[in-house]
Design a protein around this motif. Structure first.
Motif, mmCIF file in Angstrom:
data_model
loop_
_atom_site.group_PDB
_atom_site.id
_atom_site.type_symbol
_atom_site.label_atom_id
_atom_site.label_comp_id
_atom_site.label_asym_id
_atom_site.label_seq_id
_atom_site.Cartn_x
_atom_site.Cartn_y
_atom_site.Cartn_z
ATOM 1 N N TYR A 60 0.839 -1.192 0.000
ATOM 2 C CA TYR A 60 0.000 0.000 0.000
ATOM 3 C C TYR A 60 0.878 1.248 0.000
ATOM 4 O O TYR A 60 2.022 1.224 0.456
ATOM 5 C CB TYR A 60 -0.925 0.010 1.223
ATOM 6 N N LEU A 61 0.313 2.345 -0.519
ATOM 7 C CA LEU A 61 1.031 3.612 -0.597
ATOM 8 C C LEU A 61 0.204 4.728 0.029
ATOM 9 O O LEU A 61 -1.019 4.744 -0.086
ATOM 10 C CB LEU A 61 1.304 3.992 -2.059
ATOM 11 N N SER A 62 0.896 5.668 0.665
ATOM 12 C CA SER A 62 0.257 6.878 1.147
ATOM 13 C C SER A 62 1.278 8.010 1.063
ATOM 14 O O SER A 62 2.489 7.767 1.116
ATOM 15 C CB SER A 62 -0.229 6.713 2.588
ATOM 16 N N PHE A 63 0.794 9.239 0.911
ATOM 17 C CA PHE A 63 1.673 10.397 0.784
ATOM 18 C C PHE A 63 1.339 11.413 1.867
ATOM 19 O O PHE A 63 0.170 11.703 2.117
ATOM 20 C CB PHE A 63 1.497 11.065 -0.584
ATOM 21 N N ILE A 64 2.386 11.955 2.486
ATOM 22 C CA ILE A 64 2.222 13.022 3.472
ATOM 23 C C ILE A 64 3.191 14.135 3.108
ATOM 24 O O ILE A 64 4.405 13.918 3.075
ATOM 25 C CB ILE A 64 2.508 12.521 4.906
ATOM 26 N N ILE A 82 -9.875 0.139 4.289
ATOM 27 C CA ILE A 82 -9.553 -0.538 3.041
ATOM 28 C C ILE A 82 -9.616 -2.055 3.213
ATOM 29 O O ILE A 82 -10.005 -2.782 2.293
ATOM 30 C CB ILE A 82 -8.167 -0.077 2.516
ATOM 31 N N SER A 83 -9.256 -2.538 4.401
ATOM 32 C CA SER A 83 -9.276 -3.980 4.663
ATOM 33 C C SER A 83 -10.693 -4.477 4.910
ATOM 34 O O SER A 83 -11.115 -5.505 4.372
ATOM 35 C CB SER A 83 -8.396 -4.304 5.880
ATOM 36 N N ALA A 139 -3.987 0.788 -2.667
ATOM 37 C CA ALA A 139 -3.340 -0.477 -3.007
ATOM 38 C C ALA A 139 -2.298 -0.142 -4.074
ATOM 39 O O ALA A 139 -2.603 0.547 -5.052
ATOM 40 C CB ALA A 139 -4.354 -1.471 -3.551
ATOM 41 N N LYS A 140 -1.067 -0.575 -3.891
ATOM 42 C CA LYS A 140 0.013 -0.173 -4.799
ATOM 43 C C LYS A 140 -0.285 -0.554 -6.245
ATOM 44 O O LYS A 140 0.117 0.139 -7.180
ATOM 45 C CB LYS A 140 1.333 -0.795 -4.352
#
Length: 299
Positions: A60-64, A82-83, A139-140
């Motif tokens: 999984y990806l997230s941006f901050i 998401i799960s 999800a990547k």
């Protein structure tokens, strides 16, 4: 670092900083084995995000963004959504603050399930969330070979609809877990330059993409917001006179259609009602609307 969800790979991208950011990144690498630092020449926000994507090993990806703030359970909250819903993307609500404001988050147990079209519509109408990639968990696989456009400063607006299109299910939770801090030198508030006109090119592309679909009116609304933004904020100089005139013509030609659309946000409709007053008077009223909108949201 203090996220309640601990199984993380944290990638810090030092995008050619001229201050102590690089040293701070290295400090956290030594302090926490989950942290990886990447030092690169300055390439801008999109370049930094693309480097992070290419070097990410997780599912999984997230941006901050470096100057924003998240709650300690930001990742846990999104990962749970998401799960639990077997979704491809989870989104939390963004809290907006000006620099120096006291940061206060509002929690909520409410959430909604959306398909890709509904998510794109919400973005284009600027309802529940904006185009920022930062309040989301992906999800990547959603990215595949996609990346942010490094040639434009409003790259989020181009990529996000395409990412939504890759999702069979999106879950939006109404809890505020991400705080966007509006600063004087950010992309959206810095001194006006020709690069700010990229928003017109981006919304033109999106309108052309969706004009023959059921997202046409949403894309028109988004394009209207962009034209209002340039019309009101571009300096009244020869350098920007052509764009100001083009925006004026577009706003005038499409005001009636946009006002009839029940989905268009109230801020846009109020702005259009004052459009005939002339640019200077219109700008003063628009600034007041922005101020009132911010006060209502965070008051």
């Amino acid at each position: 670092m203090n996220q309640t969800y601990r199984n993380l790979e944290i990638i810090l991208v030092d995008d050619g900083s001229s201050d102590n950011s690089g040293r701070i990144c290295d400090y956290y690498v030594d302090k926490d084995k989950r942290v990886k630092a990447i030092h690169k020449d300055n390439g801008g926000q999109s370049s930094a995000r693309n480097v992070g994507i290419r070097n990410a090993n997780g599912e999984y990806l997230s941006f901050i963004d470096s100057d924003d703030i998240v709650q300690n359970d930001f990742i846990e909250y999104l990962f749970d959504l998401i799960s639990r819903e077997t979704a491809d993307m989870a989104i939390c609500h963004i809290a907006h603050f000006n620099e120096g404001d006291k940061i206060q988050f509002t929690n909520s147990d409410k959430f909604r399930i959306l398909d890709s079209n509904k998510a794109i519509s919400e973005m284009l109408y600027q309802h529940s969330w904006l185009e920022s990639p930062c309040n989301k968990l992906y999800a990547k696989k959603v990215f595949g070979s996609l990346q942010f456009d490094e040639s434009k400063i409003f790259e989020d607006s181009l990529l996000m609809p395409t990412l939504f299109e890759q999702c069979s299910k999106i879950v939006y939770g109404k809890a505020e877990k991400y705080a966007y801090i509006h600063r004087k030198n950010s992309t959206t508030t810095s001194k006006y330059s020709k690069k700010q006109l990229d928003i017109l090119k981006v919304t033109d592309i999106l309108y052309e993409k969706y004009k023959d679909s059921d997202l046409k009116l949403a894309a028109l609304s988004y394009k209207m917001s962009a034209n209002l933004r340039v019309y009101l904020n571009a300096p009244d100089t020869k350098e920007f006179s052509t764009e100001i005139q083009q925006c004026h013509r577009f706003i005038k030609d499409n005001t009636s259609l946009v006002l009839k659309d029940k989905m268009v946000r109230r801020k846009t409709k109020i702005s259009l009602l004052f459009f005939k007053l002339g640019r200077k008077s219109f700008l003063r009223i628009y600034q007041l609307i922005n101020c009132l909108t911010h006060t209502i949201k965070n008051g």
